[in-house]
Scaffold this active site. Structure first.
Site, PDB file in Angstrom:
ATOM      1  CG  ASN A  58      31.296 106.300  37.486  1.00  0.00           C
ATOM      2  OD1 ASN A  58      30.197 105.756  37.351  1.00  0.00           O
ATOM      3  ND2 ASN A  58      31.440 107.610  37.433  1.00  0.00           N
ATOM      4  CG  ASN A  86      34.146 115.221  32.030  1.00  0.00           C
ATOM      5  OD1 ASN A  86      34.446 115.865  31.035  1.00  0.00           O
ATOM      6  ND2 ASN A  86      35.004 114.468  32.693  1.00  0.00           N
ATOM      7  CG  ASP A 137      26.748 111.273  31.588  1.00  0.00           C
ATOM      8  OD1 ASP A 137      26.946 110.489  32.541  1.00  0.00           O
ATOM      9  OD2 ASP A 137      27.606 112.083  31.187  1.00  0.00           O
ATOM     10  N   PRO A 152      31.598 116.896  38.336  1.00  0.00           N
ATOM     11  CG  PRO A 152      32.719 115.762  36.603  1.00  0.00           C
ATOM     12  CD  PRO A 152      32.818 116.093  38.082  1.00  0.00           C
TER      13      PRO A 152
HETATM   14  C1  NCD Z   1      29.945 111.371  35.618  1.00  0.00           C
HETATM   15  C2  NCD Z   1      29.618 110.984  37.055  1.00  0.00           C
HETATM   16  O1  NCD Z   1      29.265 111.875  37.836  1.00  0.00           O
HETATM   17  O2  NCD Z   1      29.709 109.801  37.382  1.00  0.00           O
HETATM   18  N1  NCD Z   1      29.884 112.789  35.487  1.00  0.00           N
HETATM   19  C3  NCD Z   1      29.652 113.475  34.358  1.00  0.00           C
HETATM   20  O3  NCD Z   1      29.783 114.684  34.365  1.00  0.00           O
HETATM   21  N2  NCD Z   1      29.266 112.877  33.257  1.00  0.00           N
HETATM   22  C4  NCD Z   1      31.284 110.822  35.302  1.00  0.00           C
HETATM   23  C5  NCD Z   1      31.881 111.328  34.067  1.00  0.00           C
HETATM   24  O4  NCD Z   1      31.545 110.820  32.973  1.00  0.00           O
HETATM   25  O5  NCD Z   1      32.719 112.217  34.138  1.00  0.00           O
END
Ligand code: NCD
Length: 452
Positions: free
Chosen positions: A106, A289, A316, A334
């Site tokens: 992303n 998220n 993450d 997030p």
């Molecule tokens: C992720 C991001 O910032 O790229 N953020 C997150 O809270 N995990 C994208 C995502 O999975 O929502």
């Protein structure tokens, strides 16, 4: 971004030795020294003769094992280099004990074309940790038409996901799973049904009500977990579930594994160390998220690790600039940092918390994620990588971490190697630290400090 030719073992000194530690070998944990020459482990044992002129890494009271592998890292390059670059993210990863990470797609542009994927792999090849790529499953991560999965698979891409969002349309998800199955690659899902989540920015429950913030129920995640398990089972496809956070998700995966469905799952340290009560501060550093959940979900994630339902710890790692994280809670993006704190949190909560052994910690942080990402064997594709997640043995490439279980340290966002500082653990004292990280025979972290 500049395109750079790949470099492999050229950064490694001729000979290094790691002495005085307990080593995770094929026979389990044994007291041993090891010698690494030109990137390869050439001797291992208690009677090893150290070659003259070797660079010696002290490992007394430490454990030497395979370097960690992160299945879920947001590196932000291209597009948001003010939050993180491949170089700074890789340095943070090395400091966290990682020798390989999987970069999420992303970015801007999205990692949905061979051109952008190649550029990321080129930059990764000269950084302090190996960088693999998760390709987007649909063009632009829009959830509509499939990305050029076959072309990206030829570059060695093993995981495909629209992470950041789930694939909303069941028909598109089914086609993508079928396509991935045919190519022998893995479909990875960010499980979030947008219609059920209804724009919720925290978990729907006591704290969403108290704070007056829109909540998303656990079923927003669980509905997509259930859908994908049905589809993967029906098609015989390989499915990996990203950042699971609810008790229902863990139970669904547990049953699916019993039923023989080809599924693996990961969970992030913040989902087994923090609850949504942290939101009391109204600080968007706790916005992530999937959202932080109440204690019974946290316990279910821990139990999922303890019984092997959850295969891997994934960070993450989601860096965001202070300008964006300081926005009002519902406007802030997030995500939270993870690479430099994941080991200590896992060690503390799961090993010191008597839920798993240190060998199992290496399974969930190194062996299993390496296998899931297809990084456990050498790849000779144009963008080849070295093997990760192997017990320490003579003949293996030296992708290693040396951990100090007795060390303590205090988290300070501004001192982390990541360009961003959005850690939810600011000021927290951590137990267990990374002492050295060795990438292809090169000490990229020495005594807790990055060497380049
Ligand atoms: C992720 C991001 O910032 O790229 N953020 C997150 O809270 N995990 C994208 C995502 O999975 O929502």
């Amino acid at each position: 971004m500049t395109i750079i030719q790949t470099a492999r073992y050229d950064m490694a000194p001729d000979t290094i030795a790691i002495v005085g530690g307990v080593v995770l070998t094929e026979e389990g944990l044994v007291r041993a020294d090891l010698v690494i020459e030109h990137g390869l482990i050439t001797a291992l044992g208690t009677d090893v003769v150290l070659p003259e002129g070797a660079t010696v890494l002290e490992a007394k009271d430490c454990i030497v094992g395979p370097g960690f592998v992160d299945l879920h890292t947001h590196l932000r390059e291209p597009g948001k280099e003010q939050a993180e670059t491949i170089a700074t993210g890789a340095r943070a990863a090395a400091l966290g004990g990682y020798t390989a990470v999987v970069a999420m797609p992303n970015t801007d542009p999205v990692l949905d074309s061979a051109f952008v994927v190649r550029a990321v792999l080129d930059l990764g090849a000269v950084s302090t940790c190996e960088v693999a790529v998760a390709g987007a499953i649909t063009v632009g991560r829009k959830g509509e038409s499939l990305a050029p999965i076959a072309e990206l698979a030829k570059l060695g891409v093993q995981l495909f996901t629209d992470d950041g969002s789930g694939v909303q349309h069941g028909g598109v998800a089914r086609r993508a799973l079928d396509y991935c199955r045919g190519l022998g690659v893995t479909y990875a899902e960010h499980c979030e049904d947008n219609a059920i989540a209804a724009g919720g920015v925290v978990h729907e429950g006591e704290w969403s009500a108290k704070l007056g913030l829109p909540g998303q129920p656990a079923s927003a995640e669980e509905a997509m977990v259930a859908r994908d398990l049905l589809l993967a089972g029906e098609l015989g496809a390989r499915l990996h579930l990203l950042h699971l956070s609810t008790s229902g998700s863990v139970e669904l995966v547990r049953q699916a594994k019993h039923a023989g469905i080809n599924v693996t799952a990961e969970a992030a340290p913040h989902h087994f160390t923090l609850t949504d009560a942290a939101l009391e501060s109204y600080d968007a550093v706790f916005k992530v998220n999937p959202p932080l959940r109440p204690e019974h979900h946290v316990q279910a994630i821990i139990d999922g690790f303890a019984d092997g339902t959850i295969d891997a710890v994934a960070t993450d790692h989601a860096p965001h600039t202070p300008e964006t994280k300081d926005l009002p809670f519902d406007e802030a993006p997030p995500g939270m940092l993870g690479l430099e704190t994941a080991f200590s949190l896992t060690f503390e909560r799961l090993v010191l918390g008597a839920k798993m052994s240190i060998e199992q910690l290496f399974a969930v942080m190194s062996m299993n994620p390496a296998r899931i990402a297809g990084l456990d064997a050498a790849s000779s594709r144009p963008y080849g990588h070295t093997p990760h997640g192997k017990p320490v043995a003579v003949g293996n490439v030296a992708n290693l971490v040396v951990i100090d279980p007795e060390a303590t340290w205090t988290v300070e966002g501004s001192s982390l190697a990541s360009l961003a500082a959005n850690t939810p653990y600011e000021g927290r004292t951590m137990h267990g630290a990374i002492r050295h990280t060795v990438l292809r025979g090169e000490p990229v972290v020495l005594e807790g400090k990055a060497t380049r």
